[in-house]
Structures are given as C-alpha cells and as structure tokens.
Scaffold this motif. Structure first.
Motif, PDB file in Angstrom:
ATOM      1  N   GLU A 219      -0.658   5.277  -7.583  1.00 14.82           N
ATOM      2  CA  GLU A 219       0.257   4.753  -6.545  1.00 14.82           C
ATOM      3  C   GLU A 219       1.571   4.288  -7.183  1.00 14.82           C
ATOM      4  O   GLU A 219       2.654   4.510  -6.630  1.00 14.82           O
ATOM      5  CB  GLU A 219      -0.413   3.580  -5.818  1.00 14.82           C
ATOM      6  CG  GLU A 219      -1.668   3.993  -5.059  1.00 14.82           C
ATOM      7  CD  GLU A 219      -2.444   2.799  -4.517  1.00 14.82           C
ATOM      8  OE1 GLU A 219      -2.842   2.863  -3.350  1.00 14.82           O
ATOM      9  OE2 GLU A 219      -2.665   1.814  -5.259  1.00 14.82           O
TER      10      GLU A 219
ATOM     11  N   HIS B 292       0.871  -1.176   0.000  1.00 12.15           N
ATOM     12  CA  HIS B 292       0.000   0.000   0.000  1.00 12.15           C
ATOM     13  C   HIS B 292       0.914   1.235   0.000  1.00 12.15           C
ATOM     14  O   HIS B 292       2.105   1.127   0.295  1.00 12.15           O
ATOM     15  CB  HIS B 292      -0.946   0.013   1.206  1.00 12.15           C
ATOM     16  CG  HIS B 292      -0.241   0.222   2.526  1.00 12.15           C
ATOM     17  ND1 HIS B 292       0.503  -0.762   3.135  1.00 12.15           N
ATOM     18  CD2 HIS B 292      -0.162   1.310   3.333  1.00 12.15           C
ATOM     19  CE1 HIS B 292       1.003  -0.299   4.279  1.00 12.15           C
ATOM     20  NE2 HIS B 292       0.625   0.961   4.422  1.00 12.15           N
ATOM     21  N   ILE B 293       0.307   2.352  -0.333  1.00 18.19           N
ATOM     22  CA  ILE B 293       1.106   3.574  -0.439  1.00 18.19           C
ATOM     23  C   ILE B 293       0.474   4.683   0.396  1.00 18.19           C
ATOM     24  O   ILE B 293      -0.736   4.914   0.331  1.00 18.19           O
ATOM     25  CB  ILE B 293       1.200   4.011  -1.933  1.00 18.19           C
ATOM     26  CG1 ILE B 293       2.327   3.254  -2.612  1.00 18.19           C
ATOM     27  CG2 ILE B 293       1.424   5.493  -2.114  1.00 18.19           C
ATOM     28  CD1 ILE B 293       3.708   3.603  -2.123  1.00 18.19           C
TER      29      ILE B 293
ATOM     30  N   LYS C 196       3.818   7.140  -7.790  1.00 15.77           N
ATOM     31  CA  LYS C 196       4.493   7.606  -6.565  1.00 15.77           C
ATOM     32  C   LYS C 196       5.717   6.745  -6.249  1.00 15.77           C
ATOM     33  O   LYS C 196       6.755   7.242  -5.829  1.00 15.77           O
ATOM     34  CB  LYS C 196       3.511   7.592  -5.390  1.00 15.77           C
ATOM     35  CG  LYS C 196       2.469   8.690  -5.493  1.00 15.77           C
ATOM     36  CD  LYS C 196       1.500   8.649  -4.317  1.00 15.77           C
ATOM     37  CE  LYS C 196       0.462   9.766  -4.482  1.00 15.77           C
ATOM     38  NZ  LYS C 196      -0.639   9.664  -3.548  1.00 15.77           N
TER      39      LYS C 196
ATOM     40  N   LEU D 121      -1.474  -2.325  -7.151  1.00 12.27           N
ATOM     41  CA  LEU D 121      -1.483  -0.870  -6.972  1.00 12.27           C
ATOM     42  C   LEU D 121      -2.212  -0.205  -8.132  1.00 12.27           C
ATOM     43  O   LEU D 121      -2.211  -0.704  -9.257  1.00 12.27           O
ATOM     44  CB  LEU D 121      -0.054  -0.323  -6.906  1.00 12.27           C
ATOM     45  CG  LEU D 121       0.850  -0.753  -5.753  1.00 12.27           C
ATOM     46  CD1 LEU D 121       2.097   0.120  -5.701  1.00 12.27           C
ATOM     47  CD2 LEU D 121       0.148  -0.741  -4.406  1.00 12.27           C
TER      48      LEU D 121
END
Ligand code: URP
Ligand code: ZN
Ligand code: ZN
Length: 459
Positions: free
Chosen positions: A164, A129-130, A167, A160
């Motif tokens: 995300e 997860h981000i 990022k 994702l």
C-alpha cells in the motif's frame, strides 16, 4: 496598511545584512538601506535579528486519538505558535471514520481552522486505507485542494502494508506531491510492548525500551528502499530521532536519492533520562519515537549541519499531564502519545543551536523557515525575505534571557517538556502579512486572521 522595519540584521538561509524592510498590503515591497517611507507603523530593529516568519510543518491541532483529544485547537495552538515566532503551520490531519474518503478529513479540518487560526496554515492529508477510489481521489486533493503531501503510518491503528505504501509513493510522485512517513516497525513495537506488559514492567521508563532506535532504523531503511523501487519517489521522514535512522538517510543521499528528513526540538534538547523522573513525570515525555541518548542528539545536530536533516518541526501534540497523560499512570501503553512544543521551537533552536554555536544563523533560518516552505510548496511566498514574498517576519532580541515555564507559554496545556530550560534570545515581534500579531510574548492579533495556503505540487 504599511509597515517599515528599520536597521535590522536581516537573515535568510543564504544572506546576512543590515537593512530596512517595507511591507505594504501584506507583501514585502522593498528592501534597502535608509528607506524613507510614509508607513503606518515603523519598528526600530537595530541590534535585533530579523528572520522570515517561522514555519512549523508538523503539528497536531484538534487531534482526536480516541482516548484523548489534543488540548490545542486552531485558536489556542496558533496563538502559541505566534507568540513563539511561527507564522505558518502545516497540520497533520487525524484519522477520520473507518473507510472515509480523503475529502472527508479535508472538510473536517477546514471547519476546525476557519475563523479560528491566527496564523496561516495548511494541512497534510492522511492515508488510512488504499483502494482505487482513494488513489484516484488523490489527484483532486493535490490539484484542487492544494494539499500535495500526505502522511502514512507504519505503526498505529491505520498502519499501511508495504504494498500500500508503494502505491501511495508512486501516485504522489505522478502527481508531483510528496509522501511523509512515520517510520517505526510495528511488529517490533508490538513484540516488545507485549513482553514488558506481560512481565509487569509498566512504568514510563519502558516506553523507550519498547521502541528502541532499531525500530526506527528498520522502518527508515525500508521506506528508502520502497521509494527507490517506485522510481525514486519523493520521501519525507517525519520526526527523525536516531543516529541509526540518520545513517540510512546519509547513505541514500550519497546515492543521490530523493529523501528529506525532519527532526524536532525534543530530539535535539532532551534525552531518555526524562522517563526515569519520579511521580510518573515521565508520562510527559511519552511520544513516538521516544527521546534518545546523547549520542543520537549529537548525531542529529551534525546531521542538520551536514544537510542530511532538512527541517526542524515540532510534532506539537499537547495532552494534559494532570488528565490525559494519567491514562498511562499504571501502564505506559495506555498513555496518549505526544507532547507540546509549538511555541518553544524558535527560541529553543535559536538558543541551543545558534547561541551555542551548534549551527549557523543561516542554517537556523534554512531549517526552521526556508526548507519547510520549499519542500511543502509554499516558497517563495513563505520562508524567505525578498521582494514579492508575504510580509511574514519574526524579530528576535538576541539579548533576552528567559527560563521556559509552562505558566508563561500560551498552549492550552498544563506543562512544557522544556520547563526550566534557560534560553538566550527570544522573539519580540511576530508579523504576519504585515500585521503585528505578537509582541513581547503577548498575542495581539485577531482570531481568524490566518489564511489557508493552497500549496503547489512539483517540488
Ligand atoms: O507521539 C507522537 N508523535 N504523537 C503524534 C502523532 C505522530 O505520530 O506524529
Ligand atoms: Zn508520527
Ligand atoms: Zn506527529
């Protein structure tokens, strides 16, 4: 301790010469002709092929996929690697508990490997997860833990979203690291799987039909474009299986983009007819992406020769055919994905690639040893034969002919996808930091001798 290897055909990614290698205290100290050293041990390598120890940058030891756990741990898996001529692995960490930070899995994997691994090792981080905490924490994983590569998935449970992924790409570029990606289009897989299951089409042969080459092609193309958007962030595509995916990579290379591709022996040696074998044997080959057609196989070999594919790794992920794989006996979607191959890689690529004149012997070393070390921050400590490098050497006897059989391999699993394939050329010595750890298909090293490699960032 010291070791002298005499009169071998020394092969690197660029050179090919006859010579002697002297290793002391784990490091290559001298290379020359007629070296006279008072060594503890001498190996006569006349007529043999002497390459840097193999580096497999895609393995899944101890992997827990919820319904099953990969059958090799860091002891059995690295013994198999050693017997097959591999001296270093970079293992892909599995997912941790939902919401865990990055260090959580780093600690778990150090625990898995320490006092067990018989060859040197590192890990790729995993992003499940981000948020800002994860993006901040990446810095210490890259710089303090020595783990400058992370894998993101575009399918499976922790896939994702594009934002995300952007990022992650951007952050890793800032930190001098690299993003590795499992490229498959999740929506298409779900749509196709639902179609086959709803129509009661559940045997293994529907696995490749639920993940056609376009599923990979779309995701490869998308990732290349996403990496471009964030200032050409470094991108590494794992387990490339298709010509369509390769064509997107070629186009990116023509535009000078920063993308690396890996393929695996299964996509170079096996085809999708395996899914049709009777008695549900096709379950053995349920892996993602799936096996493809001859056209893709030919394209991948060409892609290696043309320099568009930089590495060959295994994606070693062994589930027992008689137990774990049977979860998919009535429904292919329930079968744990993955197959073994950590021990077979060097013999298969030497035999199918070099001996069958598909690739040169220097290209073999480049994709199995040197490029993996360079891309993942271990070069020149690993991946080549030069003074100052670790004394990691694999010696291959090019005259040995052998039929691959699960019962003679060392992985803790009950099958090999390569059963019955005849190989010409086989590792006879695997040497790690000057110690002989495997000889003539027998492991003779020590449990726990493997060291964690803190890798460098800034490729
Ligand atoms: O089917 C596969 N490849 N299993 C291992 C996990 C992965 O996606 O690499
Ligand atoms: Zn993957
Ligand atoms: Zn994998």
């Amino acid at each position: 301790m010291s070791l002298l290897i005499k009169n071998g055909n020394i092969i690197t990614a660029t050179d090919n010469y006859i010579g002697d290698i002297y290793i002391e205290d784990g490091i290559i100290k001298e290379i020359g002709i007629n070296l006279n050293k008072d060594s503890y041990k001498t190996i006569d390598a006349k007529g043999k092929i002497v390459i840097p120890g193999g580096i497999d940058v895609h393995t899944h030891l101890n992997l827990d996929v919820g319904i099953a756990v990969a059958n090799d741990d860091f002891y059995t898996g690295t013994i198999a690697a050693a017997c097959g001529g591999t001296t270093t692995i970079v293992d892909h960490m599995g997912f941790g508990p939902k919401g865990c930070n990055l260090k959580h899995q780093v600690d778990v994997y150090h625990e898995y490997a320490k006092e067990k691994a018989v060859i040197d090792y590192s890990f790729h981080g995993v992003i499940q997860h981000i948020n800002d905490d994860i993006l901040n924490e990446m810095e210490s994983i890259v710089n303090n833990e020595g783990i400058p590569s992370f894998k993101v998935y575009l399918t499976y449970d922790y896939k994702l979203e594009d934002e995300e992924v952007l990022k992650v790409l951007k952050r890793l570029k800032e930190l001098g690291g690299i993003t590795t990606v499992h490229c498959e289009n999740h929506g298409s897989i779900k749509f196709l799987k639902d179609y086959y299951i709803n129509n009661n089409l559940k045997s293994p042969k529907y696995h490749p039909l639920s993940r056609p080459v376009e599923v990979e092609g779309e995701a490869v193309n998308r990732m290349i474009n996403l990496a471009k958007i964030v200032d050409d962030a470094p991108l590494y595509i794992v387990h490339l299986s298709s010509e369509i995916g390769l064509n997107y990579i070629k186009t990116a290379h023509e535009k000078g983009e920063n993308v690396y591709a890996e393929t695996c022996p299964q996509y170079l040696v096996l085809d999708d007819s395996k899914y049709e074998i009777e008695n549900n044997e096709g379950l053995k080959y349920i892996m993602s992406p799936p096996l493809r057609k001859q056209r893709d196989i030919d394209a991948l070999w060409k892609g290696i020769n043309d320099g568009h594919i930089k590495t060959i790794a295994t994606d070693h992920c062994p589930f027992a055919f008689n137990k774990d794989k049977q979860l998919g006996k009535d429904d292919f979607t329930k079968c744990p994905n993955g197959a073994p191959g950590i021990e077979e890689r060097i013999p298969l690529i030497f035999s199918e690639g070099v001996m069958k004149n598909r690739i040169s012997i220097n290209k073999f070393v480049e994709v199995c040893c040197t490029n993996p070390a360079k891309i993942f921050g271990m070069y020149p400590k690993k991946g080549t034969i030069q003074v100052g490098s670790d004394g990691d050497i694999t010696i291959i006897d090019p005259n040995i002919e052998k039929i691959l059989k699960a019962e003679e391999l060392h992985s803790n699993v009950d099958y090999t996808p390569y059963e019955g394939i005849k190989v010409k050329g086989y590792p006879i010595y695997t040497i790690l930091r000057g110690e002989i750890i495997a000889k003539d298909n027998n492991f003779i090293g020590k449990k726990g001798y493997g060291e964690f490699i803190k890798r460098k960032s800034k490729i």
